[in-house]
Scaffold this active site. Structure first.
Site, PDB file in Angstrom:
ATOM      1  N   LYS A   1      -3.366 -22.028   8.598  1.00  0.00           N
ATOM      2  CA  LYS A   1      -3.214 -23.247   9.411  1.00  0.00           C
ATOM      3  C   LYS A   1      -4.225 -24.346   9.133  1.00  0.00           C
ATOM      4  O   LYS A   1      -4.321 -25.314   9.874  1.00  0.00           O
ATOM      5  CB  LYS A   1      -3.202 -22.948  10.934  1.00  0.00           C
ATOM      6  CG  LYS A   1      -2.343 -21.814  11.376  1.00  0.00           C
ATOM      7  CD  LYS A   1      -1.045 -21.704  10.649  1.00  0.00           C
ATOM      8  CE  LYS A   1      -0.077 -22.835  10.970  1.00  0.00           C
ATOM      9  NZ  LYS A   1       1.124 -22.708  10.082  1.00  0.00           N
TER      10      LYS A   1
ATOM     11  N   ASN B   1      -0.225 -25.198   2.921  1.00  0.00           N
ATOM     12  CA  ASN B   1       1.043 -25.581   2.265  1.00  0.00           C
ATOM     13  C   ASN B   1       0.972 -27.008   1.720  1.00  0.00           C
ATOM     14  O   ASN B   1       1.527 -27.321   0.667  1.00  0.00           O
ATOM     15  CB  ASN B   1       2.219 -25.453   3.230  1.00  0.00           C
ATOM     16  CG  ASN B   1       2.613 -23.998   3.429  1.00  0.00           C
ATOM     17  OD1 ASN B   1       3.332 -23.428   2.627  1.00  0.00           O
ATOM     18  ND2 ASN B   1       2.099 -23.377   4.485  1.00  0.00           N
TER      19      ASN B   1
ATOM     20  N   HIS C   1      -5.370 -16.764   1.665  1.00  0.00           N
ATOM     21  CA  HIS C   1      -6.071 -16.942   2.941  1.00  0.00           C
ATOM     22  C   HIS C   1      -7.249 -15.973   3.055  1.00  0.00           C
ATOM     23  O   HIS C   1      -7.896 -15.906   4.095  1.00  0.00           O
ATOM     24  CB  HIS C   1      -5.146 -16.640   4.128  1.00  0.00           C
ATOM     25  CG  HIS C   1      -3.962 -17.543   4.267  1.00  0.00           C
ATOM     26  ND1 HIS C   1      -4.046 -18.897   4.211  1.00  0.00           N
ATOM     27  CD2 HIS C   1      -2.655 -17.263   4.520  1.00  0.00           C
ATOM     28  CE1 HIS C   1      -2.834 -19.419   4.409  1.00  0.00           C
ATOM     29  NE2 HIS C   1      -1.984 -18.447   4.590  1.00  0.00           N
TER      30      HIS C   1
ATOM     31  N   PHE D   1       3.082 -36.151   5.444  1.00  0.00           N
ATOM     32  CA  PHE D   1       3.646 -35.220   6.429  1.00  0.00           C
ATOM     33  C   PHE D   1       5.147 -35.475   6.607  1.00  0.00           C
ATOM     34  O   PHE D   1       5.948 -34.547   6.585  1.00  0.00           O
ATOM     35  CB  PHE D   1       2.911 -35.344   7.765  1.00  0.00           C
ATOM     36  CG  PHE D   1       3.450 -34.408   8.808  1.00  0.00           C
ATOM     37  CD1 PHE D   1       3.195 -33.048   8.743  1.00  0.00           C
ATOM     38  CD2 PHE D   1       4.249 -34.881   9.842  1.00  0.00           C
ATOM     39  CE1 PHE D   1       3.714 -32.175   9.687  1.00  0.00           C
ATOM     40  CE2 PHE D   1       4.770 -34.012  10.791  1.00  0.00           C
ATOM     41  CZ  PHE D   1       4.494 -32.664  10.708  1.00  0.00           C
TER      42      PHE D   1
ATOM     43  N   MET E   1       7.193 -34.321   3.576  1.00  0.00           N
ATOM     44  CA  MET E   1       7.261 -32.858   3.436  1.00  0.00           C
ATOM     45  C   MET E   1       8.086 -32.241   4.554  1.00  0.00           C
ATOM     46  O   MET E   1       8.786 -31.268   4.343  1.00  0.00           O
ATOM     47  CB  MET E   1       5.854 -32.260   3.373  1.00  0.00           C
ATOM     48  CG  MET E   1       5.186 -32.493   2.015  1.00  0.00           C
ATOM     49  SD  MET E   1       3.628 -31.610   1.812  1.00  0.00           S
ATOM     50  CE  MET E   1       4.185 -29.907   1.663  1.00  0.00           C
TER      51      MET E   1
ATOM     52  N   GLY F   1       1.011 -32.271  12.252  1.00  0.00           N
ATOM     53  CA  GLY F   1       0.300 -32.862  11.111  1.00  0.00           C
ATOM     54  C   GLY F   1      -0.686 -33.948  11.483  1.00  0.00           C
ATOM     55  O   GLY F   1      -0.828 -34.940  10.771  1.00  0.00           O
TER      56      GLY F   1
HETATM   57  P1  A3P Z   1      -0.256 -28.551  12.924  1.00  0.00           P
HETATM   58  O1  A3P Z   1       0.250 -27.265  13.467  1.00  0.00           O
HETATM   59  O2  A3P Z   1      -1.512 -29.015  13.572  1.00  0.00           O
HETATM   60  O3  A3P Z   1       0.792 -29.620  12.903  1.00  0.00           O
HETATM   61  P2  A3P Z   1      -0.754 -24.169   6.841  1.00  0.00           P
HETATM   62  O4  A3P Z   1       0.063 -24.807   5.754  1.00  0.00           O
HETATM   63  O5  A3P Z   1      -2.077 -23.705   6.356  1.00  0.00           O
HETATM   64  O6  A3P Z   1       0.029 -23.154   7.563  1.00  0.00           O
HETATM   65  O7  A3P Z   1      -1.138 -25.325   7.874  1.00  0.00           O
HETATM   66  C1  A3P Z   1      -0.168 -25.889   8.709  1.00  0.00           C
HETATM   67  C2  A3P Z   1      -0.700 -27.164   9.309  1.00  0.00           C
HETATM   68  O8  A3P Z   1      -0.733 -28.205   8.323  1.00  0.00           O
HETATM   69  C3  A3P Z   1       0.198 -27.669  10.434  1.00  0.00           C
HETATM   70  O9  A3P Z   1      -0.660 -28.311  11.382  1.00  0.00           O
HETATM   71  C4  A3P Z   1       1.075 -28.641   9.670  1.00  0.00           C
HETATM   72  O10 A3P Z   1       1.744 -29.573  10.483  1.00  0.00           O
HETATM   73  C5  A3P Z   1       0.044 -29.303   8.768  1.00  0.00           C
HETATM   74  N1  A3P Z   1       0.667 -29.983   7.623  1.00  0.00           N
HETATM   75  C6  A3P Z   1       1.611 -29.515   6.792  1.00  0.00           C
HETATM   76  N2  A3P Z   1       1.945 -30.428   5.873  1.00  0.00           N
HETATM   77  C7  A3P Z   1       1.183 -31.517   6.110  1.00  0.00           C
HETATM   78  C8  A3P Z   1       1.075 -32.801   5.488  1.00  0.00           C
HETATM   79  N3  A3P Z   1       1.828 -33.135   4.433  1.00  0.00           N
HETATM   80  N4  A3P Z   1       0.178 -33.666   5.999  1.00  0.00           N
HETATM   81  C9  A3P Z   1      -0.583 -33.325   7.059  1.00  0.00           C
HETATM   82  N5  A3P Z   1      -0.524 -32.144   7.693  1.00  0.00           N
HETATM   83  C10 A3P Z   1       0.355 -31.228   7.213  1.00  0.00           C
END
Ligand code: A3P
Length: 291
Positions: free
Chosen positions: A43, A47, A107, A228, A231, A250
């Site tokens: 998190k 990704n 991770h 965000f 994607m 995001g």
């Molecule tokens: P939130 O739950 O705060 O929205 P991971 O990929 O490590 O699982 O992390 C997920 C987090 O990254 C989520 O945060 C997600 O919305 C955010 N995220 C994914 N793609 C993003 C992007 N292109 N720009 C900003 N945040 C992004």
């Protein structure tokens, strides 16, 4: 729900994505010096970073159509993006067949990585995110992912986050461990917040670290493609049924909706006691994003 998780060396993992045998077999993975390793606690935006780095790498490599096809087919055979600790124990054999440069994300905390990585065999980019937003993001993820157990309340979840009783263990422990590598010449740290604030500048730092050379135009194109919104719109295609869960809000600062005053103080204390005034704490800018 109990068999949704397993414990390996005192840390929990999701049974749906990994196994003790996989974590054991990981030691056999042969790291290449041009492997691009991306590390970050769940998190923290892994990704997103993965997508950025894939784009940066291929813009630098300028693969021909033929090479691109070969890369895509090799990944298809792997049946997933190369992730260090995900899948069956056979993935390490299959990862040998991936053409260079491999982009491999994880991770895992440093002490569980194949030894050669931290000995400087390959470059590692570590992603950080302020612990309050990370906790909130992980909370929604836990409760929305069918393969993970749900928590009855935010309060119950918060205690588990603070005690490291979540998959991939304690975020604080991971930060303490990564701090030991902050001056390592083959390791660079970047934060979710700095990528949000200025994605182009962030990507330029990443490109410089991996010695990728791109045009100004490439950076702008990739920033657009990895925003965000962009994607999220493509997430059904790229992440199937997990799309909506992975691309939630995001933004920076959504912890304010959920933290009570007491929880806020508890985390401030925990951060101070564990990470304190380290270089890594400065990199996270706790005082800017968590106060
Ligand atoms: P939130 O739950 O705060 O929205 P991971 O990929 O490590 O699982 O992390 C997920 C987090 O990254 C989520 O945060 C997600 O919305 C955010 N995220 C994914 N793609 C993003 C992007 N292109 N720009 C900003 N945040 C992004």
């Amino acid at each position: 729900p109990e068999d949704m998780l397993f414990s390996y060396k005192g840390i929990l993992y999701p049974t749906a994505f990994s196994s003790p045998e996989t974590l054991e077999a990981l030691k056999s993975l042969e790291i290449r010096s041009d492997d691009v390793i991306l590390a970050g606690y769940p998190k923290t935006g892994t990704n997103w970073l993965e997508e950025m780095v894939r784009e940066l790498e291929s813009a630098d490599a300028k693969y021909t159509e033929e090479e691109m096809k070969e890369r895509i087919n090799a990944e298809k055979e792997l049946q997933m993006f190369p992730r260090l600790e995900f899948g069956d124990p056979g993935i390490y054999e299959r990862m040998k067949k991936l053409p260079s440069r491999r982009i491999i994300s994880t991770h895992l905390c440093p002490h569980l990585l194949p030894f050669s990585i931290l000995q400087g065999k390959a470059k590692v980019l570590v992603l950080l995110r302020n612990p309050k937003d990370t906790a909130v993001s992980y909370y929604h993820f836990y409760n929305n992912m069918p393969v993970l157990p749900s928590f009855a309340s935010w309060d119950e979840y918060f205690a588990a986050f603070m005690n490291g009783k979540l998959t991939w263990g304690s975020y604080f422990d991971q930060l303490v461990e990564w701090n030991q590598y902050i001056d390592h010449e083959k390791i660079m740290m970047i934060s979710y917040e700095e990528l949000k604030e200025n994605p182009i500048l962030g990507m330029k730092k990443i490109a410089a670290f991996f010695e990728f050379s791109l045009d100004e135009e490439d950076f702008h194109r990739i920033a657009k493609k990895t925003s965000f919104q962009a994607m999220k719109e493509k997430s059904k295609e790229t992440h199937g049924k997990f799309g909506d869960i992975l691309f939630r809000k995001g933004i920076v600062g959504s912890w304010r909706d959920l933290f009570s005053k007491a929880q806020n103080e508890e985390m401030d204390r925990k951060f101070e006691d564990s990470i304190g005034r380290t270089k890594l704490a400065a990199k996270i800018k706790y005082n800017v994003y968590c106060k």
